[in-house]
Design a protein around this motif. Structure first.
Motif, PDB file in Angstrom:
ATOM      1  N   ILE A  90       0.874  -1.144  -0.017  1.00  0.00           N
ATOM      2  CA  ILE A  90      -0.017   0.004   0.011  1.00  0.00           C
ATOM      3  C   ILE A  90       0.754   1.249   0.038  1.00  0.00           C
ATOM      4  CG2 ILE A  90      -1.689   1.148   1.187  1.00  0.00           C
ATOM      5  CD1 ILE A  90      -2.803  -1.411   2.360  1.00  0.00           C
ATOM      6  N   MET A  91       0.874   2.098  -0.912  1.00  0.00           N
ATOM      7  CA  MET A  91       1.796   2.958  -1.276  1.00  0.00           C
ATOM      8  C   MET A  91       1.125   4.505  -1.091  1.00  0.00           C
ATOM      9  SD  MET A  91       4.132   1.951  -4.342  1.00  0.00           S
ATOM     10  CE  MET A  91       4.860   0.427  -4.174  1.00  0.00           C
ATOM     11  N   GLY A  92       0.045   4.624  -0.438  1.00  0.00           N
ATOM     12  CA  GLY A  92      -0.672   6.123   0.026  1.00  0.00           C
ATOM     13  C   GLY A  92      -1.828   5.684   0.640  1.00  0.00           C
ATOM     14  N   MET A  93      -2.166   6.775   1.712  1.00  0.00           N
ATOM     15  CA  MET A  93      -3.491   6.806   2.417  1.00  0.00           C
ATOM     16  C   MET A  93      -4.190   8.167   2.176  1.00  0.00           C
ATOM     17  SD  MET A  93      -3.321   3.863   4.423  1.00  0.00           S
ATOM     18  CE  MET A  93      -3.225   3.356   6.063  1.00  0.00           C
ATOM     19  N   PRO A  94      -5.497   8.000   2.110  1.00  0.00           N
ATOM     20  CA  PRO A  94      -6.128   7.103   1.811  1.00  0.00           C
ATOM     21  C   PRO A  94      -6.267   6.262   0.737  1.00  0.00           C
ATOM     22  CG  PRO A  94      -7.334   8.806   1.606  1.00  0.00           C
ATOM     23  CD  PRO A  94      -6.143   9.396   1.988  1.00  0.00           C
ATOM     24  N   TYR A  95      -6.803   5.020   0.708  1.00  0.00           N
ATOM     25  CA  TYR A  95      -7.085   4.296  -0.782  1.00  0.00           C
ATOM     26  C   TYR A  95      -8.334   3.681  -0.673  1.00  0.00           C
ATOM     27  CZ  TYR A  95      -5.804   0.213   2.019  1.00  0.00           C
ATOM     28  OH  TYR A  95      -6.012  -0.911   2.981  1.00  0.00           O
ATOM     29  N   LYS A  96      -8.876   3.321  -1.769  1.00  0.00           N
ATOM     30  CA  LYS A  96     -10.235   2.677  -2.055  1.00  0.00           C
ATOM     31  C   LYS A  96     -10.249   1.371  -1.456  1.00  0.00           C
ATOM     32  CE  LYS A  96     -10.135   3.170  -6.630  1.00  0.00           C
ATOM     33  NZ  LYS A  96     -10.885   3.057  -7.929  1.00  0.00           N
ATOM     34  N   CYS A  97     -11.525   0.910  -0.684  1.00  0.00           N
ATOM     35  CA  CYS A  97     -11.680  -0.387  -0.567  1.00  0.00           C
ATOM     36  C   CYS A  97     -10.825  -0.738   0.625  1.00  0.00           C
ATOM     37  CB  CYS A  97     -11.880  -1.279  -1.372  1.00  0.00           C
ATOM     38  SG  CYS A  97     -13.211  -0.902  -2.609  1.00  0.00           S
ATOM     39  N   PRO A  98     -10.752  -0.479   1.750  1.00  0.00           N
ATOM     40  CA  PRO A  98      -9.715  -0.622   2.763  1.00  0.00           C
ATOM     41  C   PRO A  98      -9.307  -2.023   2.885  1.00  0.00           C
ATOM     42  CG  PRO A  98     -10.789   1.228   3.541  1.00  0.00           C
ATOM     43  CD  PRO A  98     -11.594   0.650   2.501  1.00  0.00           C
ATOM     44  N   SER A 140       2.466  -2.214   4.435  1.00  0.00           N
ATOM     45  CA  SER A 140       1.623  -0.909   4.836  1.00  0.00           C
ATOM     46  C   SER A 140       2.196   0.246   5.428  1.00  0.00           C
ATOM     47  CB  SER A 140       0.534  -1.323   5.305  1.00  0.00           C
ATOM     48  OG  SER A 140      -0.461  -0.176   5.721  1.00  0.00           O
ATOM     49  N   PRO A 141       2.065   1.590   5.156  1.00  0.00           N
ATOM     50  CA  PRO A 141       2.449   2.721   5.736  1.00  0.00           C
ATOM     51  C   PRO A 141       1.993   2.916   7.178  1.00  0.00           C
ATOM     52  CG  PRO A 141       0.924   3.323   4.205  1.00  0.00           C
ATOM     53  CD  PRO A 141       1.004   1.826   4.005  1.00  0.00           C
ATOM     54  N   ALA A 142       0.697   2.084   7.247  1.00  0.00           N
ATOM     55  CA  ALA A 142      -0.026   2.122   8.661  1.00  0.00           C
ATOM     56  C   ALA A 142       0.491   1.576   9.566  1.00  0.00           C
ATOM     57  CB  ALA A 142      -1.375   1.910   8.338  1.00  0.00           C
ATOM     58  N   PRO A 143       0.450   1.799  11.006  1.00  0.00           N
ATOM     59  CA  PRO A 143       0.918   1.249  12.208  1.00  0.00           C
ATOM     60  C   PRO A 143       0.163  -0.473  12.328  1.00  0.00           C
ATOM     61  CG  PRO A 143      -0.377   3.052  12.834  1.00  0.00           C
ATOM     62  CD  PRO A 143      -0.224   3.194  11.508  1.00  0.00           C
ATOM     63  N   ILE A 144      -1.245  -0.205  11.850  1.00  0.00           N
ATOM     64  CA  ILE A 144      -2.171  -1.419  12.167  1.00  0.00           C
ATOM     65  C   ILE A 144      -2.641  -1.922  10.674  1.00  0.00           C
ATOM     66  CG2 ILE A 144      -2.501  -1.111  14.710  1.00  0.00           C
ATOM     67  CD1 ILE A 144      -5.036   0.115  13.826  1.00  0.00           C
ATOM     68  N   THR A 145      -3.188  -2.966  10.294  1.00  0.00           N
ATOM     69  CA  THR A 145      -3.771  -3.339   9.174  1.00  0.00           C
ATOM     70  C   THR A 145      -4.806  -2.392   8.611  1.00  0.00           C
ATOM     71  OG1 THR A 145      -5.355  -4.667  10.285  1.00  0.00           O
ATOM     72  CG2 THR A 145      -3.315  -6.033   9.546  1.00  0.00           C
ATOM     73  N   LEU A 160       2.953  -5.980  -6.392  1.00  0.00           N
ATOM     74  CA  LEU A 160       1.355  -5.807  -6.669  1.00  0.00           C
ATOM     75  C   LEU A 160       1.219  -4.400  -5.682  1.00  0.00           C
ATOM     76  CD1 LEU A 160      -0.210  -9.438  -6.595  1.00  0.00           C
ATOM     77  CD2 LEU A 160       0.509  -7.928  -8.471  1.00  0.00           C
ATOM     78  N   ALA A 161       1.067  -3.323  -6.236  1.00  0.00           N
ATOM     79  CA  ALA A 161       0.925  -2.078  -5.566  1.00  0.00           C
ATOM     80  C   ALA A 161      -0.538  -1.532  -5.328  1.00  0.00           C
ATOM     81  CB  ALA A 161       1.910  -0.835  -6.094  1.00  0.00           C
ATOM     82  N   ILE A 162      -0.772  -0.942  -4.319  1.00  0.00           N
ATOM     83  CA  ILE A 162      -2.010  -0.049  -4.338  1.00  0.00           C
ATOM     84  C   ILE A 162      -1.330   1.223  -4.266  1.00  0.00           C
ATOM     85  CG2 ILE A 162      -3.911   0.529  -3.041  1.00  0.00           C
ATOM     86  CD1 ILE A 162      -2.424  -2.915  -2.529  1.00  0.00           C
ATOM     87  N   PRO A 163      -1.288   2.031  -5.481  1.00  0.00           N
ATOM     88  CA  PRO A 163      -0.828   3.228  -5.433  1.00  0.00           C
ATOM     89  C   PRO A 163      -1.364   4.357  -4.819  1.00  0.00           C
ATOM     90  CG  PRO A 163      -1.883   2.669  -7.773  1.00  0.00           C
ATOM     91  CD  PRO A 163      -1.994   1.733  -6.684  1.00  0.00           C
ATOM     92  N   PRO A 164      -0.565   5.667  -4.710  1.00  0.00           N
ATOM     93  CA  PRO A 164      -1.609   6.905  -4.038  1.00  0.00           C
ATOM     94  C   PRO A 164      -2.655   7.009  -4.746  1.00  0.00           C
ATOM     95  CG  PRO A 164       0.915   7.104  -4.208  1.00  0.00           C
ATOM     96  CD  PRO A 164       0.689   5.881  -5.257  1.00  0.00           C
ATOM     97  N   HIS A 165      -3.619   7.813  -4.200  1.00  0.00           N
ATOM     98  CA  HIS A 165      -4.813   7.957  -4.847  1.00  0.00           C
ATOM     99  C   HIS A 165      -4.934   9.851  -4.672  1.00  0.00           C
ATOM    100  CE1 HIS A 165      -5.823   3.847  -4.613  1.00  0.00           C
ATOM    101  NE2 HIS A 165      -7.320   3.899  -4.298  1.00  0.00           N
ATOM    102  N   LYS A 201      -7.833  21.008  -2.833  1.00  0.00           N
ATOM    103  CA  LYS A 201      -6.261  21.450  -2.809  1.00  0.00           C
ATOM    104  C   LYS A 201      -5.609  20.129  -3.149  1.00  0.00           C
ATOM    105  CE  LYS A 201      -6.540  25.573  -0.229  1.00  0.00           C
ATOM    106  NZ  LYS A 201      -7.887  25.769   0.192  1.00  0.00           N
ATOM    107  N   GLU A 202      -4.614  20.347  -4.192  1.00  0.00           N
ATOM    108  CA  GLU A 202      -3.975  18.942  -4.263  1.00  0.00           C
ATOM    109  C   GLU A 202      -3.114  18.624  -3.067  1.00  0.00           C
ATOM    110  OE1 GLU A 202      -1.608  18.083  -8.321  1.00  0.00           O
ATOM    111  OE2 GLU A 202      -2.199  20.044  -8.230  1.00  0.00           O
ATOM    112  N   PRO A 203      -2.978  17.342  -2.885  1.00  0.00           N
ATOM    113  CA  PRO A 203      -3.401  16.239  -3.603  1.00  0.00           C
ATOM    114  C   PRO A 203      -4.516  15.777  -2.829  1.00  0.00           C
ATOM    115  CG  PRO A 203      -1.662  15.558  -2.033  1.00  0.00           C
ATOM    116  CD  PRO A 203      -1.993  17.112  -1.459  1.00  0.00           C
TER     117      PRO A 203
END
Length: 382
Positions: free
Chosen positions: A151-159, A188-193, A243-248, A261-263
């Motif tokens: 997972i390469m960015g938060m938030p992302y679709k369908c956690p 994952s960049p997050a501390p938990i799943t 297999l990456a979940i890219p930034p959204h 405002k970006e991003p």
């Protein structure tokens, strides 16, 4: 306003389809014109992507055709949206200008793999429908080595979806008899799943992936990707298949029109209104903040619920009523185990004092419910 109000909906996903159908079921075409604009002419329930990856489904058998909306007297324009003119109530597409009385922005989030140096060249995008059959073929042919899901960015679709992907991939490899010679790592960049679901549900998901010997690496913030190597802020890791979940991000026209405002995404409250008169925004293109560090997750079920709220608020306005409908923040996501069962993660984002989340047992009935959920959407919207 012309004699018949024109409601223009940007995006034919969960939110757009839910809004259009709710409006049309409430008022006939003699009293309201509804137009959906989308650059693609199909709709798919997101989780079908994982079934295409594991080979139990084809793309053709997983989509609804947006042209069929015409049967319900919902106009469909397949075109690319170039700009939104909020002052003059006008949407410009490549082919035409479309003026509106009410605008519903339901454009979803845009996948931005280019934001991670080296990702496009060295990895696959798990959420890109154009890459699903390539991913399927890679998984059918891999005999040994390391698969990385990142997972390469938060938030992302369908956690829950990336975790579900890891379980379905585990299942594919087991069926082929090669699982023992392949390592599956999840970063994952997050501390938990699942931060949005809180620590208890996150722990259950961690136990579920660990039970299939999938290794979860938390707080792994990606910097770049090299051939067969992930470079994190504080570590490196090898892979044979990524297999990456890219930034959204939001679509460019959203930033151009000053709606966000970006991003980031369009900030909304529970009435789904924007600061512009008769302009609403719903679904993945928005950010509906609940507490300091929690927002409504980006998932179809929430876009669908917000769509119904917007339809009711538009109808109230047309009937000069004062009532304002608020989104209840309730929804659920399925998580499939790869062993012919699934659980349901139920969320209530506006419960007090804290958002509440629960996860059900893994049962085969839940898996049937998941198939039913998809069928129901495709049959009621098309």
């Amino acid at each position: 306003m012309t004699d018949i109000p024109h409601i223009v909906i940007l995006g034919g996903g969960f939110g757009g389809l839910s809004t259009a159908n709710e409006l049309r079921n409430s008022l006939p075409s003699s009293q309201m014109k509804i137009t959906i604009i989308d650059k693609k002419d199909w709709f798919m329930v997101g989780f079908a992507k994982l079934w295409i990856i594991n080979g139990t489904r084809t793309f053709e058998n997983s989509i609804g055709n947006l042209h069929e909306l015409e049967k319900k007297e919902i106009n469909f324009i397949q075109d690319e949206i170039l700009s939104i003119d909020l002052q003059n109530k006008n949407v410009k597409t490549k082919q035409k200008d479309v003026s509106y009385d009410f605008l519903v922005i339901s454009l979803g989030a845009v996948l931005a793999p280019q934001k991670i140096p080296g990702l496009v060249e060295n990895g696959f995008n798990l959420y890109d429908h154009n890459q699903l059959s390539d991913i399927h073929n890679k998984l059918e042919n891999i005999e040994s080595g390391k698969i990385a899901i990142s997972i390469m960015g938060m938030p992302y679709k369908c956690p829950p979806a990336p975790f579900e992907a890891s379980l379905l991939i585990d299942s594919m490899l087991r069926k082929r008899g090669v699982r023992d010679s392949i390592q599956i790592d999840f970063y994952s960049p997050a501390p938990i799943t699942l931060p949005a679901a809180g620590p208890e549900v996150s722990k259950e998901i961690l136990e579920l992936v660990n039970s299939e010997k999938i290794v979860f690496h938390n707080s792994s913030k990606i910097k770049s990707v090299e051939p067969n190597k992930l470079i994190f802020e504080n570590a490196e890791a090898d892979f044979d298949l990524l297999l990456a979940i890219p930034p959204h991000i939001a679509p460019k026209i959203i930033y151009d029109s000053g709606l966000a405002k970006e991003p980031g995404f369009i900030p909304i409250d529970r009435d789904c209104k924007t600061p512009f008169e008769n302009v609403f925004a719903i679904g993945d293109v928005t950010s509906l903040v609940v507490t300091e560090n929690k927002a409504v997750p980006k998932a179809g079920i929430f876009a669908e619920g917000e769509g119904i709220v917007v339809a009711k608020n538009i109808l109230s306005k047309l009937q000069s009523k004062e009532e304002c409908e608020l989104f209840d923040g309730k929804g659920g996501c399925f998580i499939e185990s790869g062993r012919d069962t699934a659980s349901i993660i139920e969320v209530d984002m506006f419960s007090h004092p804290e958002p509440s989340t629960s996860i059900s047992e893994q049962t085969s009935e839940n898996l049937s419910n998941k198939h039913e959920f998809e069928k129901e959407r495709l049959s009621k919207w098309f």
